[in-house]
Design a protein around this motif. Structure first.
Motif, PDB file in Angstrom:
ATOM      1  N   LEU A 150       0.727  -1.122  -0.129  1.00  0.00           N
ATOM      2  CA  LEU A 150       0.049   0.134  -0.057  1.00  0.00           C
ATOM      3  C   LEU A 150       0.682   1.250   0.188  1.00  0.00           C
ATOM      4  N   LEU A 151       0.824   2.178  -0.752  1.00  0.00           N
ATOM      5  CA  LEU A 151       1.128   3.395  -1.133  1.00  0.00           C
ATOM      6  C   LEU A 151       0.149   4.374  -0.801  1.00  0.00           C
ATOM      7  N   LEU A 152      -0.191   5.065   0.253  1.00  0.00           N
ATOM      8  CA  LEU A 152      -1.397   5.956   0.498  1.00  0.00           C
ATOM      9  C   LEU A 152      -1.430   7.087  -0.312  1.00  0.00           C
ATOM     10  N   ALA A 153      -2.513   7.453  -0.723  1.00  0.00           N
ATOM     11  CA  ALA A 153      -2.493   8.586  -1.614  1.00  0.00           C
ATOM     12  C   ALA A 153      -3.826   9.651  -0.786  1.00  0.00           C
ATOM     13  N   SER A 154      -3.413  10.904  -0.650  1.00  0.00           N
ATOM     14  CA  SER A 154      -4.718  11.726   0.086  1.00  0.00           C
ATOM     15  C   SER A 154      -5.186  12.321  -1.315  1.00  0.00           C
ATOM     16  N   PHE A 194      -3.884  -7.580  -7.695  1.00  0.00           N
ATOM     17  CA  PHE A 194      -3.501  -6.634  -8.504  1.00  0.00           C
ATOM     18  C   PHE A 194      -3.752  -5.129  -7.960  1.00  0.00           C
ATOM     19  N   VAL A 195      -2.895  -4.054  -8.473  1.00  0.00           N
ATOM     20  CA  VAL A 195      -3.191  -2.769  -7.811  1.00  0.00           C
ATOM     21  C   VAL A 195      -3.505  -1.741  -9.200  1.00  0.00           C
ATOM     22  N   ILE A 196      -4.395  -0.860  -8.821  1.00  0.00           N
ATOM     23  CA  ILE A 196      -4.782  -0.229  -9.704  1.00  0.00           C
ATOM     24  C   ILE A 196      -4.422   1.574  -9.313  1.00  0.00           C
ATOM     25  N   ALA A 205     -18.911  -9.340 -17.896  1.00  0.00           N
ATOM     26  CA  ALA A 205     -18.123  -8.674 -17.174  1.00  0.00           C
ATOM     27  C   ALA A 205     -17.372  -9.491 -15.842  1.00  0.00           C
ATOM     28  N   VAL A 206     -16.398  -9.844 -15.444  1.00  0.00           N
ATOM     29  CA  VAL A 206     -15.858 -10.371 -14.543  1.00  0.00           C
ATOM     30  C   VAL A 206     -15.624  -9.404 -13.146  1.00  0.00           C
ATOM     31  N   THR A 207     -16.131  -9.576 -12.011  1.00  0.00           N
ATOM     32  CA  THR A 207     -16.088  -8.539 -10.916  1.00  0.00           C
ATOM     33  C   THR A 207     -14.783  -9.238  -9.822  1.00  0.00           C
ATOM     34  N   ALA A 208     -14.077  -8.287  -9.892  1.00  0.00           N
ATOM     35  CA  ALA A 208     -12.835  -8.746  -8.883  1.00  0.00           C
ATOM     36  C   ALA A 208     -13.326  -8.736  -7.532  1.00  0.00           C
ATOM     37  N   LYS A 209     -12.575  -9.385  -6.630  1.00  0.00           N
ATOM     38  CA  LYS A 209     -12.692  -9.184  -5.122  1.00  0.00           C
ATOM     39  C   LYS A 209     -11.837  -7.951  -4.585  1.00  0.00           C
ATOM     40  N   MET A 210     -12.450  -7.497  -3.775  1.00  0.00           N
ATOM     41  CA  MET A 210     -11.464  -6.003  -3.262  1.00  0.00           C
ATOM     42  C   MET A 210     -10.769  -6.321  -2.037  1.00  0.00           C
ATOM     43  N   VAL A 211      -9.437  -5.995  -2.001  1.00  0.00           N
ATOM     44  CA  VAL A 211      -8.461  -6.233  -0.979  1.00  0.00           C
ATOM     45  C   VAL A 211      -8.424  -4.686  -0.232  1.00  0.00           C
ATOM     46  N   TYR A 212      -8.269  -3.655  -0.801  1.00  0.00           N
ATOM     47  CA  TYR A 212      -8.501  -2.207  -0.332  1.00  0.00           C
ATOM     48  C   TYR A 212      -8.691  -1.225  -1.231  1.00  0.00           C
ATOM     49  N   ALA A 213      -9.091  -0.097  -0.715  1.00  0.00           N
ATOM     50  CA  ALA A 213      -9.360   1.059  -1.799  1.00  0.00           C
ATOM     51  C   ALA A 213      -9.017   2.437  -1.019  1.00  0.00           C
ATOM     52  N   VAL A 214      -8.427   3.236  -1.637  1.00  0.00           N
ATOM     53  CA  VAL A 214      -8.280   4.657  -1.086  1.00  0.00           C
ATOM     54  C   VAL A 214      -8.290   5.673  -2.460  1.00  0.00           C
ATOM     55  N   GLY A 223      -6.424   7.158  -4.391  1.00  0.00           N
ATOM     56  CA  GLY A 223      -5.418   6.783  -5.421  1.00  0.00           C
ATOM     57  C   GLY A 223      -4.855   5.892  -5.866  1.00  0.00           C
ATOM     58  N   GLN A 224      -5.354   4.832  -5.115  1.00  0.00           N
ATOM     59  CA  GLN A 224      -4.932   3.182  -5.292  1.00  0.00           C
ATOM     60  C   GLN A 224      -5.810   2.275  -4.820  1.00  0.00           C
ATOM     61  N   VAL A 225      -6.238   1.141  -5.555  1.00  0.00           N
ATOM     62  CA  VAL A 225      -7.101   0.159  -5.211  1.00  0.00           C
ATOM     63  C   VAL A 225      -6.543  -1.040  -5.351  1.00  0.00           C
ATOM     64  N   ALA A 226      -6.609  -2.206  -4.598  1.00  0.00           N
ATOM     65  CA  ALA A 226      -6.178  -3.568  -4.920  1.00  0.00           C
ATOM     66  C   ALA A 226      -7.279  -4.566  -4.885  1.00  0.00           C
ATOM     67  N   GLY A 227      -7.269  -5.516  -5.859  1.00  0.00           N
ATOM     68  CA  GLY A 227      -7.984  -6.638  -5.554  1.00  0.00           C
ATOM     69  C   GLY A 227      -7.445  -7.886  -6.183  1.00  0.00           C
ATOM     70  N   LEU A 228      -8.452  -8.792  -6.123  1.00  0.00           N
ATOM     71  CA  LEU A 228      -7.951 -10.087  -6.646  1.00  0.00           C
ATOM     72  C   LEU A 228      -8.957 -10.504  -7.876  1.00  0.00           C
ATOM     73  N   LEU A 229      -8.141 -11.049  -8.832  1.00  0.00           N
ATOM     74  CA  LEU A 229      -8.554 -11.355  -9.876  1.00  0.00           C
ATOM     75  C   LEU A 229      -9.018 -12.847  -9.824  1.00  0.00           C
ATOM     76  N   PRO A 230     -10.330 -13.310  -9.958  1.00  0.00           N
ATOM     77  CA  PRO A 230     -10.722 -14.820  -9.710  1.00  0.00           C
ATOM     78  C   PRO A 230      -9.955 -15.527 -10.646  1.00  0.00           C
ATOM     79  N   SER A 231     -10.160 -16.817 -10.061  1.00  0.00           N
ATOM     80  CA  SER A 231      -9.289 -17.836 -10.849  1.00  0.00           C
ATOM     81  C   SER A 231     -10.236 -18.338 -12.069  1.00  0.00           C
ATOM     82  N   SER A 232     -11.691 -17.902 -12.132  1.00  0.00           N
ATOM     83  CA  SER A 232     -12.260 -18.419 -13.223  1.00  0.00           C
ATOM     84  C   SER A 232     -12.129 -17.537 -14.439  1.00  0.00           C
ATOM     85  N   ILE A 233     -11.535 -16.552 -14.193  1.00  0.00           N
ATOM     86  CA  ILE A 233     -11.289 -15.748 -15.676  1.00  0.00           C
ATOM     87  C   ILE A 233     -10.402 -16.558 -16.496  1.00  0.00           C
TER      88      ILE A 233
END
Length: 570
Positions: free
Chosen positions: A11-15, A44-46, A83-92, A94-104
Motif C-alpha cells: 500500500l502506497l497511501l494517497a490523499s 493486482f493494484v490500480i 464482465a468479471v467482478t474482482a474481489k476487493m482487498v483495499y481502496a483509497v 489514488g490506489q485500489v487493490a483487488g483479487l482477479l478470480p481464478s475463473s477468468i
C-alpha cells in the motif's frame, strides 16, 4: 507461513479528494512484480485518481468482498461478454487493490473502476495463464527479493545484503544473505488459477503444471514447490534450493519463468558459506547496510573523451568526432541504484531492461542531480587557460557539460577537472589520462544486429585496460520499453562476442521506425576499483565531500575514446 498481507506490504497511501474516477496510463499491474500482464488468482493494484475513498478502506483475508468503500472493479472481455467482478482487498483515492478470480479466462479485458456509482474510462489489460510477480524488499517489484530462508530462524528470515533483525507482524525476523545450499522461498502473486485459493485454500504443488523454473545467476533451478499459500487469496510461494556450488554474488540476478512468462527481474544476495555479509567489487559493508536500510547513494560520474559517431540515433549527436568533458553528481534511491544490477548476466555482460509509462520517469534514473557549483575548472594540453565547464540546470538539478572545439583533446594527454564546491557538493579535483589510440577493426562491417547470432567486436589500441561494449534498443509508445546490454572486458582480449542469449532481450526494430533504432557504442577506458556498467560504476577514485556531511559513495573521472553508430536490430 504468514509472511505479509498485500494491504500492509504494497500500500502506497494517497490523499486525494473526490473526483471522477480515472485510471492512470498503464496503471493496472501485478501487486508484487508490477508487471502489466495479469493472471487468474492474482492480486493486482490500480493507480489513478478519485478511484476510492479519502480514507483507506481495507478488509482482512480471506474474506474479500466484491465492493469496499463504495469501490468495485470489473474486467470486461474486449471481444464481448459478461464482465468479471474482482474481489476487493483495499481502496483509497489514488490506489485500489483487488483479487482477479481464478475463473477468468486468458484474453484482453477492459478494466473499469466504479466509485460512488461513477465509472472510470476503461483501460485494456492482458490476462495470461501465469504471470508470477516476485515480492521485493521495497514493495515496488525491483531490487532485493523479499525471500525467506527456510533453514534460518525457522524460516522467519528475509534475504538482505548484510545481517540484522527486524520486528514485524509480531515476529522477530532474521536478516541475512543467502548461502549456497540454502532452502529459499519466493513470495508473490500471479502463479495462475487455483479456485481453492480464491477463498484462502490451496490445491498444492503446481510446479509441473505451470513449468515453474527459477533462474539464479544464469543457473536454472526446478522448484521444489510452486503453489498458492493457504490463508491468503492470491499469495503464492515458490520453494527451491540454491546449488551448493553457486557463485556467491551480492547482486545475483533472479527471475521466475511460469507458463512461459518471465517474472520481474530482482536480485538475491548470496554470500560465501560462513560469511555474514555478501561481497561485491567496490561495495563495503557500510554501503551494503545503507542499501538494506533504503538509504540514498551518491555517484559522481564525470568523464572526458572523444566519440566518433556514425549516423547516431541521438539527433543532437549527429556524425563526426565529438569531444566532450563533464558529467553529473547523482543521488539515487537504494531501489534505483540496485535496479541495473537486477537483470540477467551472461559472463561479463549484463542486461538492463525496463518498461514504464510514457511521460513518467524511467526506473533506475537518479532522484536528484547535486549542485557542485556554477562551473568546473578544466585544464590540460591544448586547453585555454581559465577554461571552465558550465552547469545546465534541469528539473532535478545541474549537469556539467562542454563540447570542445575539434582537435582540443590530445590522445594520451592528462586532463584535470576541479570544482570549488556548491550548495550540495564540496571542493574536489581529479585527473584523467586519455587512451593513446583506439580502433574497432571490424567497425565498418557492422550495420545490423541479429538477435539470434553473437555480435563480435575486434579492437586494437594502447593506453587503456578495459573495453565497454554497449547495445541499446527501445520501443516507444504509451508504454516505453528500454533495453541496454553492457559488456565490460579486458583490453588484452582484443576481441569479444556478445552471446545471442543476451542479444535476445533487445526489441526488434522496424526499419526507420521513430524511437525504435538500435545504438551500438564501443568505448576504451580505464578500469576503476569496482564494477562498470552503462548505467553506473562502483569505482571510488573520485568521491567528493558532501555539504550535508559524508562523501559520495562512488565516483570517477573516466577518460575514454569511443565509436558509436545506429544499427538495425533484427
Amino acid at each position: 507461513m504468514k509472511i505479509w498481507t498485500f494491504a500492509s506490504m504494497t500500500l502506497l497511501l494517497a490523499s486525494q479528494g473526490l473526483a471522477q474516477p480515472a485510471i492512470k496510463s498503464n496503471g493496472v499491474v501485478n501487486a508484487s512484480g508490477y508487471q502489466a500482464k495479469l493472471a487468474p488468482d492474482t492480486v493486482f493494484v490500480i493507480f489513478g485518481s478519485g478511484i476510492g475513498p479519502a480514507t483507506l478502506a481495507a478488509v482482512t483475508a480471506p474474506d474479500y468482498p466484491a465492493s469496499i468503500g463504495s469501490t468495485s472493479v470489473t474486467f470486461t472481455p474486449a471481444a464481448g461478454g459478461t464482465a468479471v467482478t474482482a474481489k476487493m482487498v483495499y481502496a483509497v483515492a489514488g490506489q485500489v487493490a483487488g483479487l482477479l478470480p481464478s475463473s477468468i479466462a486468458p484474453g484482453t479485458y477492459a478494466v473499469r473502476v466504479t466509485y460512488n456509482n461513477q465509472v472510470s474510462a476503461p483501460q485494456n489489460v492482458t490476462v495470461v495463464a501465469r504471470s508470477f510477480g516476485i515480492a521485493t524488499a521495497n514493495s515496488g517489484g525491483t531490487g532485493t527479493a523479499q525471500a525467506t530462508v527456510g533453514n534460518v530462524n525457522g524460516g522467519v528470515s528475509l534475504t538482505r545484503f548484510t545481517t540484522g533483525s527486524l520486528a514485524f507482524n509480531g515476529l522477530n525476523w532474521t536478516l541475512t544473505p543467502a548461502h549456497p545450499g540454502d532452502s529459499l522461498v519466493l513470495w508473490g502473486t500471479g502463479g495462475g488459477a487455483d479456485p481453492a485459493n480464491d477463498t484462502g485454500g490451496t490445491s498444492g504443488d503446481q510446479t509441473a503444471a505451470g513449468n515453474f523454473i527459477v533462474n539464479v545467476g544464469g543457473r536454472q533451478i526446478t522448484s521444489l514447490y510452486a503453489g498458492a499459500s493457504s490463508g491468503y487469496p492470491g499469495l503464492w510461494q515458490i520453494n527451491f534450493t540454491l546449488p551448493a556450488h553457486i557463485t556467491p554474488d551480492c547482486f545475483a540476478s533472479l527471475q521466475v519463468s511460469a507458463g512461459g512468462e518471465l517474472s520481474n527481474a530482482v536480485v538475491i544476495p548470496i554470500a560465501d558459506v560462513g560469511q555474514s555479509t555478501c561481497s561485491a567489487p567496490g561495495f563495503d559493508q557500510a554501503t551494503l547496510s545503507k542499501l538494506d536500510a533504503g538509504g540514498s547513494i551518491v555517484f559522481a560520474g564525470l568523464s572526458i573523451g572523444k566519440i566518433n559517431t556514425t549516423g547516431s540515433s541521438f539527433p543532437a549527436m549527429g556524425s563526426g568526432v565529438i569531444e566532450q568533458v563533464g558529467g553529473v553528481i547523482n543521488r539515487y534511491t537504494a531501489a534505483d541504484w540496485i535496479l541495473p544490477y537486477s537483470g540477467p548476466k551472461f559472463g561479463p555482460c549484463s542486461v538492463f531492461a525496463v518498461t514504464y509509462a510514457s511521460g513518467t520517469t524511467q526506473p533506475g534514473n537518479p532522484s536528484a542531480l547535486l549542485d557542485a557549483g556554477a562551473k568546473l575548472a578544466f585544464s590540460g594540453p591544448n586547453v585555454l587557460a581559465g577554461a571552465t565547464v558550465g552547469a545546465f540546470v534541469g528539473p532535478v538539478g545541474p549537469a556539467y557539460s562542454s563540447t570542445l572545439p575539434a582537435g582540443t583533446l590530445m590522445e594520451g594527454g592528462a586532463y584535470t577537472l576541479a570544482g570549488a564546491g556548491g550548495t550540495q557538493v564540496g571542493p574536489f579535483i581529479a585527473t584523467a589520462t586519455l587512451p593513446s589510440n583506439f580502433s574497432v577493426t571490424n567497425w565498418s562491417s557492422i550495420s545490423s544486429i541479429n538477435r539470434s547470432t553473437p555480435l563480435t567486436i575486434n579492437w586494437t589500441g594502447a593506453g587503456f585496460d578495459q573495453v565497454l561494449i554497449l547495445v541499446q534498443g527501445a520501443t516507444l509508445g504509451a508504454s516505453n520499453h528500454n533495453v541496454a546490454i553492457s559488456c565490460v572486458v579486458p583490453e588484452s582480449l582484443g576481441t569479444f562476442s556478445i552471446p545471442a542469449a543476451a542479444l535476445a532481450y533487445l526489441p526488434a526494430a522496424a526499419a526507420g521506425a521513430a524511437g525504435n533504432v538500435g545504438q551500438l557504442t564501443v568505448e576504451a577506458t580505464m578500469a576503476g576499483a569496482g564494477t562498470l556498467s552503462a548505467q553506473s560504476s562502483t569505482a571510488q577514485t573520485l568521491t567528493p565531500p558532501l555539504v550535508g556531511g559524508g562523501q559520495a559513495d562512488f565516483g570517477s573521472f573516466a577518460p575514454f575514446l569511443a565509436v558509436e553508430k545506429s544499427v538495425a536490430i533484427q
